[in-house]
Design an enzyme around this catalytic site. Structure first.
Site, PDB file in Angstrom:
ATOM      1  N   GLU A 139       0.853  -1.191   0.000  1.00  0.00           N
ATOM      2  CA  GLU A 139       0.000   0.000   0.000  1.00  0.00           C
ATOM      3  C   GLU A 139       0.884   1.234   0.000  1.00  0.00           C
ATOM      4  OE1 GLU A 139      -2.649   1.338  -0.544  1.00  0.00           O
ATOM      5  OE2 GLU A 139      -4.345   0.717   0.665  1.00  0.00           O
ATOM      6  N   ASP A 140       0.476   2.267  -0.719  1.00  0.00           N
ATOM      7  CA  ASP A 140       1.216   3.528  -0.681  1.00  0.00           C
ATOM      8  C   ASP A 140       0.987   4.214   0.667  1.00  0.00           C
ATOM      9  OD1 ASP A 140      -1.330   3.354  -1.977  1.00  0.00           O
ATOM     10  OD2 ASP A 140      -1.304   5.505  -2.263  1.00  0.00           O
ATOM     11  N   ASP A 192      -4.342   5.363   6.032  1.00  0.00           N
ATOM     12  CA  ASP A 192      -4.799   6.364   7.012  1.00  0.00           C
ATOM     13  C   ASP A 192      -5.973   5.826   7.815  1.00  0.00           C
ATOM     14  OD1 ASP A 192      -6.652   6.896   4.993  1.00  0.00           O
ATOM     15  OD2 ASP A 192      -5.878   8.890   4.572  1.00  0.00           O
ATOM     16  N   PHE A 235      -3.015  15.875   4.667  1.00  0.00           N
ATOM     17  CA  PHE A 235      -3.145  15.358   3.315  1.00  0.00           C
ATOM     18  C   PHE A 235      -1.831  15.521   2.546  1.00  0.00           C
ATOM     19  CE2 PHE A 235      -4.420  15.649  -1.166  1.00  0.00           C
ATOM     20  CZ  PHE A 235      -5.074  14.433  -1.267  1.00  0.00           C
ATOM     21  N   ARG A 243       0.289  12.649  -9.030  1.00  0.00           N
ATOM     22  CA  ARG A 243       0.790  11.262  -8.946  1.00  0.00           C
ATOM     23  C   ARG A 243       2.201  11.124  -9.506  1.00  0.00           C
ATOM     24  NH1 ARG A 243      -3.489   8.094  -7.514  1.00  0.00           N
ATOM     25  NH2 ARG A 243      -5.505   8.502  -8.458  1.00  0.00           N
TER      26      ARG A 243
END
Ligand code: AMP
Length: 369
Positions: A100-101, A104, A153, A166
């Site tokens: 997973e990047d 959260d 964020f 991205r």
């Protein structure tokens, strides 16, 4: 700083730091799996860059595949996870590592576990490059974590904000304060800073803070700060740095939703300039420009003596105090020109002429920032 769609982001985690974190994860996973051939499963879209870098570094044979889940809307993690592409191969008896990047809230991870509920894998391990512990609300174990980050964020390295970001090779964090214009209006006493600041603040919707005015307000109201400042001001000397810096910080805090500030009479020393940079930095912002009004000494003395006839200011009434203020300016303050010039933020403006002529010159500089 970068702008993506309508929001500003600041550099947060460099390529080098990311590379080191990926390498560490590779090392510890390779160490745990030894000669087993793991299946690495990336969660699209965000993980594509991480998975690519990860498997390039992985020292032994491995398999790679992806599943595609969608969870983010704008900058909010949504509860509603859509399964866009599921598993496309049989993983019975395999050792699986989810790459997973970012984790959260853990909602996506919950969906991943649901997907694997009926797959008879031998092992299911979770590896995430970024992890927000303050946001995580689930109990699933995270076996490998790259970098823990605060609950703010981020974009870059596969992560987007409404489609953009991205492709960035490093991570950027959302600026808590969005774009501000902060100006230092500079120049010797009598250069016309106060007059011009009043005009500029209306045109650009900025908050004007004059340290001299704040001190005078405190003297008038006989506050402790006023009493302390008075002895210095009456002689045309500078009030000690710490007193002035604390006062300025408080003035800025009072205007926490300002679109920007015009600092007039501050900074006057190197220590004050550094304190101002620190304060701006704490607001995710910066000083955009120091604009200096340039006026000859003799013109200044004449202007201040003239002002002294009506201003009621003791430090305007006496020529020797006026000259002392000008001397203090050149001794302690003028060096700040170099401080801002070194950052390409110094703009000199001719301060002789009519008020409107000078305003126009200032507008030109500000509009070009
Ligand atoms: P001004 O109204 O800017 O001419 O300031 C009047 C007087 O207030 C100065 O001569 C100083 O005594 C004091 N003062 C104003 N700003 C500062 C500052 N940034 N640092 C130290 N003293 C200041």
């Amino acid at each position: 700083m970068i702008k993506l769609n309508d929001l500003y982001f600041k550099p947060f985690i460099s390529e080098t730091e990311i590379d080191a974190a990926v390498q560490e994860m590779v090392d510890s996973i390779a160490d745990d799996f030894q000669d087993d051939i793991p299946v690495f499963i990336g969660i699209l879209n965000g993980s594509f860059m991480f998975v690519s870098d990860f498997v390039k570094k992985y020292p032994k044979p491995c398999e790679v595949t992806f599943i595609k889940l969608a969870s983010y809307e704008g900058i909010k993690s949504s509860e509603d996870i859509q399964r866009l592409i599921g598993l496309t191969q049989d993983l019975t008896g395999r050792k699986v590592v989810i790459l997973e990047d970012i984790i959260d809230s853990g909602n996506t991870l919950e969906e991943v576990h649901r997907i694997f509920e009926n797959e008879n894998v031998d092992e299911l391990k979770i590896a995430t490059l970024f992890y927000k512990p303050e946001a995580y609300k689930k109990d699933f174990k995270l076996h490998y974590v790259g970098i823990e980050i605060p609950n703010k964020f981020i974009v870059g390295y596969g992560l987007d904000y409404n489609g953009l970001g991205r492709d960035l090779p490093e991570i950027y964090q959302l600026k808590t304060t969005q774009y501000m214009t902060n100006l230092v209006l500079f120049g010797p006493p009598g250069a016309g800073k106060g007059t011009q600041a009043e005009l500029l603040k209306d045109k650009y919707n900025l908050v004007h803070i004059s340290t001299g005015d704040v001190f005078r307000f405190n003297i008038k109201n006989e506050t402790a700060l006023g009493m302390l400042a008075k002895s210095f001001m009456d002689k045309g000397e500078l009030v000690p740095d710490q007193v002035t810096i604390d006062m300025l910080n408080a003035e800025v805090e009072k205007n926490s939703d300002a679109k920007g500030f015009i600092f007039d009479g501050f900074p006057r020393t190197h220590a004050q300039a550094e304190a101002l940079d620190k304060l701006m930095d704490s607001k995710d912002s910066q000083i955009n420009a120091m604009i200096a009004l340039e006026v000859d000494d003799e013109v200044l003395v004449g202007r201040l003596l003239e002002r002294g006839k009506t201003s009621g200011r003791k430090d305007d009434a006496d020529e020797s105090i006026i000259r002392n203020r000008i001397t203090e300016y050149y001794k302690k303050t003028a060096i700040l020109k170099e401080y801002y010039a070194a950052q390409d933020k110094y703009f000199g403006v001719d301060g002789v002429g009519s008020i409107s002529e000078i305003t126009e010159r200032l507008n030109k500089v500000i509009d070009n920032l």
